[in-house]
Design a protein around this motif. Structure first.
Motif, mmCIF file in Angstrom:
data_model
loop_
_atom_site.group_PDB
_atom_site.id
_atom_site.type_symbol
_atom_site.label_atom_id
_atom_site.label_comp_id
_atom_site.label_asym_id
_atom_site.label_seq_id
_atom_site.Cartn_x
_atom_site.Cartn_y
_atom_site.Cartn_z
ATOM 1 N N PRO A 138 11.840 -21.109 -26.612
ATOM 2 C CA PRO A 138 10.868 -20.006 -26.512
ATOM 3 C C PRO A 138 10.722 -19.257 -27.839
ATOM 4 O O PRO A 138 9.610 -18.864 -28.226
ATOM 5 C CB PRO A 138 11.474 -19.100 -25.429
ATOM 6 C CG PRO A 138 12.305 -20.021 -24.583
ATOM 7 C CD PRO A 138 12.863 -21.047 -25.538
ATOM 8 N N GLU A 139 11.813 -19.080 -28.564
ATOM 9 C CA GLU A 139 11.733 -18.410 -29.871
ATOM 10 C C GLU A 139 10.996 -19.277 -30.888
ATOM 11 O O GLU A 139 10.262 -18.756 -31.731
ATOM 12 C CB GLU A 139 13.136 -18.052 -30.386
ATOM 13 C CG GLU A 139 13.743 -16.836 -29.703
ATOM 14 C CD GLU A 139 12.936 -15.544 -29.930
ATOM 15 O OE1 GLU A 139 12.098 -15.466 -30.856
ATOM 16 O OE2 GLU A 139 13.159 -14.593 -29.145
ATOM 17 N N LEU A 140 11.203 -20.585 -30.812
ATOM 18 C CA LEU A 140 10.475 -21.474 -31.731
ATOM 19 C C LEU A 140 8.976 -21.379 -31.455
ATOM 20 O O LEU A 140 8.166 -21.289 -32.383
ATOM 21 C CB LEU A 140 10.952 -22.926 -31.579
ATOM 22 C CG LEU A 140 10.130 -23.964 -32.355
ATOM 23 C CD1 LEU A 140 10.162 -23.693 -33.861
ATOM 24 C CD2 LEU A 140 10.615 -25.380 -32.065
ATOM 25 N N LEU A 141 8.610 -21.398 -30.174
ATOM 26 C CA LEU A 141 7.184 -21.286 -29.831
ATOM 27 C C LEU A 141 6.593 -19.994 -30.377
ATOM 28 O O LEU A 141 5.508 -19.992 -30.965
ATOM 29 C CB LEU A 141 7.015 -21.370 -28.311
ATOM 30 C CG LEU A 141 6.917 -22.799 -27.771
ATOM 31 C CD1 LEU A 141 7.164 -22.843 -26.279
ATOM 32 C CD2 LEU A 141 5.552 -23.410 -28.120
ATOM 33 N N LYS A 142 7.338 -18.906 -30.203
ATOM 34 C CA LYS A 142 6.848 -17.618 -30.714
ATOM 35 C C LYS A 142 6.692 -17.666 -32.236
ATOM 36 O O LYS A 142 5.689 -17.204 -32.786
ATOM 37 C CB LYS A 142 7.824 -16.489 -30.335
ATOM 38 C CG LYS A 142 7.480 -15.822 -29.012
ATOM 39 C CD LYS A 142 8.332 -14.575 -28.808
ATOM 40 C CE LYS A 142 9.251 -14.780 -27.617
ATOM 41 N NZ LYS A 142 10.369 -13.861 -27.533
ATOM 42 N N ALA A 143 7.682 -18.229 -32.909
ATOM 43 C CA ALA A 143 7.631 -18.292 -34.377
ATOM 44 C C ALA A 143 6.423 -19.102 -34.843
ATOM 45 O O ALA A 143 5.775 -18.760 -35.842
ATOM 46 C CB ALA A 143 8.927 -18.890 -34.922
ATOM 47 N N LEU A 144 6.103 -20.180 -34.105
ATOM 48 C CA LEU A 144 4.930 -20.998 -34.463
ATOM 49 C C LEU A 144 3.635 -20.258 -34.153
ATOM 50 O O LEU A 144 2.692 -20.260 -34.954
ATOM 51 C CB LEU A 144 4.972 -22.334 -33.711
ATOM 52 C CG LEU A 144 6.048 -23.323 -34.169
ATOM 53 C CD1 LEU A 144 6.244 -24.428 -33.135
ATOM 54 C CD2 LEU A 144 5.693 -23.932 -35.533
ATOM 55 N N GLN A 145 3.602 -19.600 -32.980
ATOM 56 C CA GLN A 145 2.386 -18.868 -32.584
ATOM 57 C C GLN A 145 2.091 -17.723 -33.552
ATOM 58 O O GLN A 145 0.944 -17.426 -33.854
ATOM 59 C CB GLN A 145 2.551 -18.313 -31.160
ATOM 60 C CG GLN A 145 2.408 -19.377 -30.082
ATOM 61 C CD GLN A 145 3.149 -19.018 -28.786
ATOM 62 O OE1 GLN A 145 3.884 -18.028 -28.731
ATOM 63 N NE2 GLN A 145 2.964 -19.826 -27.747
#
Ligand code: 8YV
Length: 314
Positions: free
Chosen positions: A241-248
């Motif tokens: 979930p943190e990776l997704l946020k960082a990409l978004q």
């Protein structure tokens, strides 16, 4: 003639080697069973070996249904989903498939590095979707030469990736359980320390409890808006979930992923992002390497039932 040993197939290997297994053993296909639990209840008592991979759970409880289990032969190098401790306590050896997949996995690691930095998959979409024709050249990407690759997990695969990255004139740094005296690369005590020194953070460590969630929000922020994450290890290593946020939020430049938290039913939030390259867990998936991995399963089982030393015990 002695009865063939009974083997439970949880995840099969390649067809050629499945034929070999069929000839030597009585196979019980847990993978194909309509009701796997019922199959296990029916045949568990006589199972002497298991064929599976370290991507599917094998728990102490499941193995308790197999009181005569003697060996677990994995068609994978990873064994993070296998309760190896419970096997050890029962004196059951586990075999895996080291070395034979190292080069192919390292090749994919470099391909993903190229893809996330140079935007090959994005370029492919750009051409197919007519943007080149309609909008002109794609925006410039990022070169590899002179960049630093920080490798988490400098084992056999990590070292093979390092050798390849060096050929592309990248500098190498690493983080792992301990510093290695015989490598010329800079060691970092922490994943965040390595990330802040890296342009590409390459995850090549084993999965499992020791590395679960190792790539946190803080590590991603240390990698920063110009940094790229590449994962050929296990999805569990990353706080997804943190990776997704960082990409978004473009807090990192991009990611290239061969592995995910919930394979193959991965988080669809990845599908709409243009700064991520997605692969369906194919690090070792060439005919040559999968054949060699499958043969190790056959050969380890044969060695075990012939009372010979195992080729590749964990
Ligand atoms: C396989 C792997 O792709 O060996 C491993 O641990 O992750 C890969 O080589 C995996 O076992 C799925 O087939």
């Amino acid at each position: 003639m002695a009865a063939k040993p009974d083997i439970l197939v949880i995840i099969p290997v390649r067809p050629v080697q499945m034929k070999m297994l069929e000839e030597a053993y009585t196979l019980h296909r847990y993978d194909k069973a309509e009701d796997p639990d019922a199959l296990l209840a029916e045949v568990g008592e006589k199972i002497r070996g298991i064929v599976t991979m370290g991507i599917s759970p094998l728990t102490k409880e499941t193995m308790a249904a197999m009181p005569n289990l003697e060996i677990v032969a994995l068609g994978s190098v990873g064994y993070d989903t296998i309760d190896v401790e419970a096997c050890g306590a029962r004196g059951i050896p586990v075999t895996n498939t080291p070395d034979v997949l190292t080069d192919d996995v390292a090749d994919l690691a470099m391909a993903l590095t190229f893809d996330t930095l140079r935007g090959y998959s994005r370029g492919e979409r750009y051409v197919r979707e007519g943007q080149w024709r309609d909008e002109g050249f794609m925006a410039p990407t990022t070169s590899l030469t002179g960049k630093t690759m920080g490798i988490v997990g400098l084992g056999r695969i990590g070292k093979a990736i390092a050798r390849r990255a060096e050929a592309f004139e990248m500098a190498i740094a690493y983080h792992g359980r301990r510093q290695q005296s015989d490598v010329p690369y800079a060691f970092h005590e922490t994943p965040a320390g390595l990330a802040s020194a890296s342009d590409v953070l390459m995850l090549a460590c084993p999965g499992g409890d020791a590395t679960r969630g190792l790539v946190t929000r803080a590590v991603l922020d240390a990698l920063g808006p110009d940094g790229h994450l590449v994962n050929i290890s296990r999805g569990s290593v990353v706080d997804e979930p943190e990776l997704l946020k960082a990409l978004q939020e473009n807090r990192i430049a991009g990611a290239a992923l061969d592995v995910f938290e919930n394979e193959p039913d991965i988080d669809e939030a990845f599908f709409v992002l243009d700064n991520v390259v997605l692969q369906p867990h194919v690090g070792s998936a060439t005919r040559e390497t999968r054949g060699a991995m499958a043969q190790l399963v056959v050969d380890n089982l044969a060695a075990h039932f012939a009372g010979k030393p195992l080729l590749t015990p964990v």
